[in-house]
Design an enzyme around this catalytic site. Structure first.
Site, mmCIF file in Angstrom:
data_model
loop_
_atom_site.group_PDB
_atom_site.id
_atom_site.type_symbol
_atom_site.label_atom_id
_atom_site.label_comp_id
_atom_site.label_asym_id
_atom_site.label_seq_id
_atom_site.Cartn_x
_atom_site.Cartn_y
_atom_site.Cartn_z
ATOM 1 N N SER A 248 55.968 -18.642 14.647
ATOM 2 C CA SER A 248 55.713 -19.072 16.022
ATOM 3 C C SER A 248 56.849 -19.903 16.595
ATOM 4 C CB SER A 248 54.441 -19.917 16.046
ATOM 5 O OG SER A 248 54.671 -21.125 15.335
ATOM 6 N N GLY A 249 57.821 -20.252 15.739
ATOM 7 C CA GLY A 249 58.850 -21.177 16.197
ATOM 8 C C GLY A 249 58.450 -22.621 15.926
ATOM 9 N N GLY A 250 57.226 -22.828 15.476
ATOM 10 C CA GLY A 250 56.751 -24.185 15.168
ATOM 11 C C GLY A 250 57.236 -24.642 13.801
ATOM 12 N N VAL A 251 57.095 -25.945 13.573
ATOM 13 C CA VAL A 251 57.610 -26.545 12.343
ATOM 14 C C VAL A 251 56.904 -25.972 11.105
ATOM 15 C CG1 VAL A 251 57.952 -28.726 11.123
ATOM 16 C CG2 VAL A 251 57.977 -28.692 13.603
ATOM 17 N N ASP A 252 55.579 -25.900 11.156
ATOM 18 C CA ASP A 252 54.831 -25.523 9.950
ATOM 19 C C ASP A 252 55.174 -24.111 9.492
ATOM 20 O OD1 ASP A 252 53.713 -27.968 10.401
ATOM 21 O OD2 ASP A 252 51.805 -27.207 11.148
ATOM 22 N N SER A 253 55.131 -23.156 10.433
ATOM 23 C CA SER A 253 55.383 -21.778 9.993
ATOM 24 C C SER A 253 56.838 -21.608 9.561
ATOM 25 C CB SER A 253 54.991 -20.764 11.077
ATOM 26 O OG SER A 253 55.749 -20.921 12.243
ATOM 27 N N HIS B 172 40.486 -53.041 3.254
ATOM 28 C CA HIS B 172 41.153 -51.724 3.300
ATOM 29 C C HIS B 172 42.666 -51.893 3.157
ATOM 30 C CE1 HIS B 172 37.750 -49.162 4.401
ATOM 31 N NE2 HIS B 172 37.280 -50.244 4.987
ATOM 32 N N GLU C 99 44.812 -49.685 2.843
ATOM 33 C CA GLU C 99 45.531 -48.529 3.408
ATOM 34 C C GLU C 99 45.849 -48.679 4.880
ATOM 35 O OE1 GLU C 99 42.422 -48.705 2.463
ATOM 36 O OE2 GLU C 99 41.069 -47.508 3.680
ATOM 37 N N CYS D 256 36.147 -50.900 -0.447
ATOM 38 C CA CYS D 256 35.028 -51.126 0.475
ATOM 39 C C CYS D 256 33.731 -50.550 -0.101
ATOM 40 C CB CYS D 256 35.369 -50.555 1.852
ATOM 41 S SG CYS D 256 34.260 -51.162 3.123
#
Ligand code: XMP
Length: 511
Positions: free
Chosen positions: A223-228, A169, A171, A79
């Protein structure tokens, strides 16, 4: 050395989609603002120039030295990137008679490696108001559409590496063969070997972490979250128990979450200490009703608790964090080529205060990639597929003042709702779900008695990243069952409502 593709960002809303499409092909790529200096070394296999809200004919239109790049690596302009390429080499770009947004049919004019496997009349997605009206000398058209003469082009001659431009585009989802085109660019033109997989990421990252951390120790808030969880598991693979995880029960977690998450951490071999700080949080939250004040109170106390624990570990030089790529991509502002860097840490300010360096093994991954790496590491799927949960937890789902009694009431209702979603196989079809305790009491009747009790709102949304969201169309029968179960089992709640607001204009949380 990991092969990489660089995406020079000119501010298009689709830039991250280009990166994700490339990563899906198991090729590593990075997005950098167009004006940032970069090195062209052996690891760099190709460059993609993104779209942009600017016009190449504007006075201060962003630009880069494409001629210098293409001497060393293949370049693909998308583009705005294509228009800039045409203009830089002596072509013309003009305002179109009519803007072209949406679907168009690609008409192929020449055979080329870039178009391998793309069929004539393939649907592509357009979003532009300028068009290339004249190609530079030594360039040729590869494809057109009904509305524009130059939908795709290439530079001819062999004095440089390959140089391509496409007006559409590839993508976006609506360019039905767009991924094939990007795949052709990555493999046949740039020669990428597609060996960037979750397994290779784990191996390389663990080796890098070993080098970075050496004999030191790392502390990290979990934290119990996925990332950490995924970040901690990678660090733990590199340095074992020299990772000291700290998981704080702030009193506003979900029912039994503290015990369950701690157990999972231990089952995957993480060295994590659980801290029960519930009463400290309740007492700090007492009398506070303003949402921002509640958030700040929780954030500040969390840092105090974390720091007290961290001070007890000796030899710590690093702070681990689960920062992911969308948090750190430097974005190009539409109002000028300035940069803003978003950052959010739940222990913001601590690294400087405690003289710690950061360890962020997920800094270059998108969320779906974090999940795949997590599964590769053997983290249970239940943990990997958990819904996002806000740092201030149930405190921002209890409108008004937070008390231990209200937390228990909401935990009971929330547990029925979330367990119900899991039991009926609905949990993974929504992006986030939770219950909100409203600060209103209303009249009800149970048996012969009138009641005057709280109302709970159920919230469930579908979303990709939480920036926009739609309310989830959960089955009526399910909502009816959950409502019954909550009202019959949670004394103190006599009314259940379902939130049918999308974001925007509403938000996911109520505070
Ligand atoms: P909203 O309510 O802004 O939420 O539509 C978007 C996403 O962000 C989460 N959220 C938070 N997460 N601290 C967090 O860690 C917060 O203060 C906070 N507020 C909202 C929310 O749960 C949703 O996933």
């Amino acid at each position: 050395m990991t092969e990489r593709i660089l995406i020079l960002d000119f501010g298009s809303q689709f830039t991250q989609l280009i990166a994700r499409a490339i990563r899906e092909a198991n090729v590593y790529c990075e997005i950098i603002p167009f004006q940032k200096a970069f090195e062209i070394d052996d690891s760099l296999k190709g460059i993609i120039l993104s779209g942009s809200p600017f016009s190449v004919n504007e006075e201060h239109a962003p630009s880069v030295d494409i001629a210098a790049m293409v001497k060393k690596v293949p370049v693909l302009g998308i583009c705005y990137g294509a228009q800039l390429t045409a203009k830089c080499f002596g072509g013309r770009v003009d305002k179109s008679n009519k803007r072209e947004y949406g679907r168009a049919k690609l008409q192929l004019k020449k055979e080329d490696t870039l178009l391998n496997g793309i069929t004539n009349d393939s649907q592509v997605w357009m979003s532009h108001s300028d068009s290339i009206t004249l190609l530079p000398e030594g360039f040729e058209i590869l494809a057109t559409t009904e509305s524009i003469p130059v939908a795709g082009f290439r530079k001819t001659g062999t004095d440089t590496c390959s140089l391509y431009g496409i007006q559409f585009h590839p993508e976006v989802y609506h360019s039905t063969q767009g991924k094939q085109l990007l795949f052709n660019f990555l493999t046949s033109i740039c020669g990428c070997s597609q060996n960037w997989t979750p397994a290779s990421f784990v191996n390389e990252t663990v080796a890098r972490l070993k080098q970075q951390i050496g004999d030191s120790h790392v502390i990290m808030a979990l934290s119990g979250g996925v990332d950490s969880t995924v970040a901690a598991t990678l660090i733990s693979k590199a340095i074992g128990d020299r990772l000291h995880g700290i998981f704080v029960d702030n009193g506003v977690l979900r029912r039994n979450e503290f015990e369950q998450v701690l157990e999972t951490y231990h089952s995957i071999g993480l060295n994590v200490k659980g801290i029960d700080a519930r009463q400290r949080f309740y007492s700090e939250l007492k009398g506070k009703t303003d949402p921002e004040e509640k958030r700040k109170t929780i954030g500040k106390l969390f840092i105090d608790v974390f720091q007290e624990e961290a001070n007890q570990v000796s030899g710590v030089q690093f702070l681990g964090q689960g920062t992911i790529y969308p948090d750190v991509i430097e974005s190009v502002s539409v109002h000028g080529p300035s940069q803003t860097i978003k950052s959010h840490h739940n222990v913001g300010g601590l690294p400087e205060k405690m003289h710690l360096s950061l360890v962020e093994p997920l800094r270059f991954l998108f969320k779906d990639e974090v999940r795949r790496v997590g599964l590769e590491l053997g983290i249970p799927a239940d943990m990997i597929n958990r819904h996002p949960f806000p740092g201030p937890g149930l405190a921002i789902r209890i409108l008004g003042e937070v008390t231990e009694e209200k937390v228990q009431l909401l935990q009971a209702a929330d547990d029925i709702y979330i367990t119900g979603l899991k039991d009926r196989d609905l949990y993974n079809s929504v992006w986030q779900a939770g219950t909100i305790l409203l600060p209103v009491k209303s009249v009800g009747v149970m048996g012969d008695e009138r009641t005057y009790e709280y109302t709970v709102a159920l919230r469930a949304v579908t979303s990709v990243d939480g920036m926009t969201a739609d309310w989830a169309h959960l089955p009526y029968e399910f909502l009816a069952d959950i409502s019954n179960e909550i009202i019959n089992n949670v004394r103190g709640i006599n009314r259940v409502v379902y939130d049918i607001s999308s974001k925007p204009p509403a938000t996911i949380e109520w505070e």
